[in-house]
Structures are given as structure tokens and as C-alpha cells.
Design an enzyme around this catalytic site. Structure first.
Site, mmCIF file in Angstrom:
data_model
loop_
_atom_site.group_PDB
_atom_site.id
_atom_site.type_symbol
_atom_site.label_atom_id
_atom_site.label_comp_id
_atom_site.label_asym_id
_atom_site.label_seq_id
_atom_site.Cartn_x
_atom_site.Cartn_y
_atom_site.Cartn_z
ATOM 1 N N TYR A 87 33.196 26.877 -3.560
ATOM 2 C CA TYR A 87 32.983 26.849 -4.676
ATOM 3 C C TYR A 87 32.008 25.169 -5.140
ATOM 4 O O TYR A 87 31.209 26.064 -5.860
ATOM 5 C CB TYR A 87 34.080 25.991 -5.660
ATOM 6 C CG TYR A 87 35.140 26.975 -6.043
ATOM 7 C CD1 TYR A 87 35.282 28.484 -6.552
ATOM 8 C CD2 TYR A 87 36.568 26.826 -5.268
ATOM 9 C CE1 TYR A 87 36.777 29.223 -7.020
ATOM 10 C CE2 TYR A 87 37.763 28.049 -5.287
ATOM 11 C CZ TYR A 87 37.180 28.618 -6.093
ATOM 12 O OH TYR A 87 38.421 29.627 -6.478
ATOM 13 N N ASN A 108 35.761 36.998 -14.234
ATOM 14 C CA ASN A 108 35.065 38.367 -12.840
ATOM 15 C C ASN A 108 36.081 39.731 -13.466
ATOM 16 O O ASN A 108 36.533 39.878 -13.236
ATOM 17 C CB ASN A 108 34.927 37.752 -11.459
ATOM 18 C CG ASN A 108 34.229 39.262 -11.003
ATOM 19 O OD1 ASN A 108 33.868 40.107 -11.649
ATOM 20 N ND2 ASN A 108 34.239 39.396 -9.959
ATOM 21 N N CYS A 116 34.587 37.677 -5.248
ATOM 22 C CA CYS A 116 35.117 36.204 -5.742
ATOM 23 C C CYS A 116 35.832 35.870 -4.721
ATOM 24 O O CYS A 116 35.946 34.631 -4.750
ATOM 25 C CB CYS A 116 35.273 35.788 -7.137
ATOM 26 S SG CYS A 116 36.607 37.678 -7.820
ATOM 27 N N HIS A 117 36.456 36.926 -3.970
ATOM 28 C CA HIS A 117 37.452 36.362 -3.057
ATOM 29 C C HIS A 117 36.882 35.965 -1.911
ATOM 30 O O HIS A 117 37.487 34.826 -1.220
ATOM 31 C CB HIS A 117 37.696 37.715 -2.662
ATOM 32 C CG HIS A 117 36.647 38.836 -2.312
ATOM 33 N ND1 HIS A 117 36.394 39.823 -2.729
ATOM 34 C CD2 HIS A 117 36.566 39.332 -0.479
ATOM 35 C CE1 HIS A 117 35.791 40.582 -2.183
ATOM 36 N NE2 HIS A 117 35.446 40.451 -0.790
ATOM 37 N N GLU A 144 37.277 42.143 5.980
ATOM 38 C CA GLU A 144 35.424 42.800 5.672
ATOM 39 C C GLU A 144 35.055 41.108 7.759
ATOM 40 O O GLU A 144 33.875 40.806 7.575
ATOM 41 C CB GLU A 144 34.822 40.676 4.210
ATOM 42 C CG GLU A 144 34.904 42.018 3.226
ATOM 43 C CD GLU A 144 34.648 41.250 2.060
ATOM 44 O OE1 GLU A 144 33.813 39.944 2.382
ATOM 45 O OE2 GLU A 144 34.377 41.574 1.381
#
Length: 152
Positions: A87, A108, A116-117, A144
Site C-alpha cells: 500500500y 474498486n 487491486c489483488h 499470475e
């Protein structure tokens, strides 16, 4: 508002379009399906994403929010797939504080596509407002190639 739904490994998803741009991605199956060429493109790209395709999403986005929220969401789109930012790091890019970043991310309207993950707290995974919470966040990061060890 045109909407299309799809099955995914994290549950059913519905994507909405307004004025030629994606404005929302929600968990759940929409009762009225109204496909458009853009929504079909979004569905194809989401299926490819869940199949492990590493190409970035290429969709016009128009999330509704405050100027600050849109600035945070735009910065989120710059976090590369396979990377995990804090963050604090995102706050240095988008402005604000880690707390305000978390607040914007929690609102979001286009999760997964606006990733945002990929943002975590300095001390752990932080939160995730999508269905399944941290289990979904971990799944998306592992998909990912950015595994996140979560403390139970």
C-alpha cells in the site's frame, strides 16, 4: 446498462459497460444478459487471463469514483502482472497514505481487470473486497506467478 456474465475459477462474474467502456466487474450472474462487442471482448480476455495468458487486459475502462480513487485505480493498472506492491509503494505513486490507498482499493468497481489483488500490507496480505476475500486474492496472485503466503 449492457451486461455479460461468465464462469470463472473464482465464481461467476458479470461485467458491465456504459458509453463504450467497462464500468464494473461484479461477482454473481446477471439476470439479464445483453452482450455487446466490447463485453464479448472482455469475456474473451477474462477467459484468457484465467487460462494463464499473460497478455495485459486491453479494454477501455471508466470506473466511477472520486478523482483520487480514479488516480489510485489508474496507478493500480501500472502494477505489473506477477508483482506484489505494498500500500505504501502505491501511495508513493498515486499520492495519499497507505490507509487512503486501501480505502480506494476497497471501492474498486472493476476488480481483477484493475488489479487491486496485487497490493498488500507491509505486514501481510491486507484485505480483498472480492468474493472469497483473501482466498480469492491468493488464487489470483498464484495464477499470475506471485504466490502470497497467507497466515491463517
Amino acid at each position: 446498462m449492457p451486461l455479460i456474465s461468465l464462469h470463472s475459477p473464482v465464481g461467476p462474474l458479470s461485467v458491465a459497460e456504459e458509453d463504450g467502456a467497462i464500468v464494473a466487474l461484479d461477482w454473481g450472474w446477471g439476470s439479464v444478459q445483453s452482450p455487446t462487442p466490447l463485453l464479448e471482448r472482455a469475456r474473451v480476455q477474462l477467459h484468457a487471463y484465467f487460462d494463464g495468458d499473460t497478455a495485459p487486459f486491453d479494454l477501455p475502462l471508466a470506473p466511477m469514483g472520486t478523482d483520487y480513487q480514479r488516480r489510485v485505480w489508474s496507478a493500480l493498472c501500472g502494477v505489473p502482472r506477477g508483482e506484489v506492491w505494498t500500500y505504501g509503494r502505491l501511495a508513493r505513486v498515486a499520492g495519499g497514505s497507505p490507509r487512503s490507498i486501501g480505502g480506494a482499493m476497497g471501492r474498486n468497481p472493476i476488480p481483477i481487470i484493475v488489479p487491486c489483488h496485487r497490493v498488500v500490507a507491509e505486514t501481510g496480505p491486507g484485505g480483498y473486497s472480492g468474493a472469497g476475500g483473501l482466498v480469492t486474492k491468493r488464487y489470483l496472485l498464484e495464477l499470475e506467478g506471485a504466490a502470497l503466503k497467507l497466515v491463517a
